[in-house]
Design a protein around this motif. Sequence first.
Motif, PDB file in Angstrom:
ATOM      1  N   THR A 104       2.764  -8.157 -14.667  1.00 13.31           N
ATOM      2  CA  THR A 104       2.516  -7.664 -13.311  1.00 13.31           C
ATOM      3  C   THR A 104       3.747  -6.892 -12.857  1.00 13.31           C
ATOM      4  N   TYR A 105       3.547  -5.974 -11.925  1.00 16.03           N
ATOM      5  CA  TYR A 105       4.624  -5.130 -11.430  1.00 16.03           C
ATOM      6  C   TYR A 105       4.622  -5.127  -9.914  1.00 16.03           C
ATOM      7  N   ILE A 106       5.815  -5.253  -9.336  1.00 16.09           N
ATOM      8  CA  ILE A 106       5.967  -5.187  -7.884  1.00 16.09           C
ATOM      9  C   ILE A 106       7.039  -4.151  -7.577  1.00 16.09           C
ATOM     10  N   LEU A 107       6.681  -3.169  -6.794  1.00 16.53           N
ATOM     11  CA  LEU A 107       7.627  -2.169  -6.329  1.00 16.53           C
ATOM     12  C   LEU A 107       7.821  -2.405  -4.832  1.00 16.53           C
ATOM     13  N   ASP A 108       8.970  -2.924  -4.473  1.00 19.63           N
ATOM     14  CA  ASP A 108       9.239  -3.357  -3.106  1.00 19.63           C
ATOM     15  C   ASP A 108      10.264  -2.414  -2.459  1.00 19.63           C
TER      16      ASP A 108
END
Length: 51
Positions: A39-43
């Motif tokens: 999974t990828y999170i760009l915050d």
Amino acid sequence: MGFDQPKLVAMYIDRRLSGLQAVQTLARLNRIYPSKERTYILDFRNTIEDI
């Protein structure tokens, strides 16, 4: 029943998250699905300390 999308693999965050809201939001990516390995999170708003 709430939001449940096991195919979701990426999330873009553009607002402040904290406490229970952060846990609930980020947990949406934590669903198993066949062939889902990452999974990828760009915050754009939060720091590790905030979360």
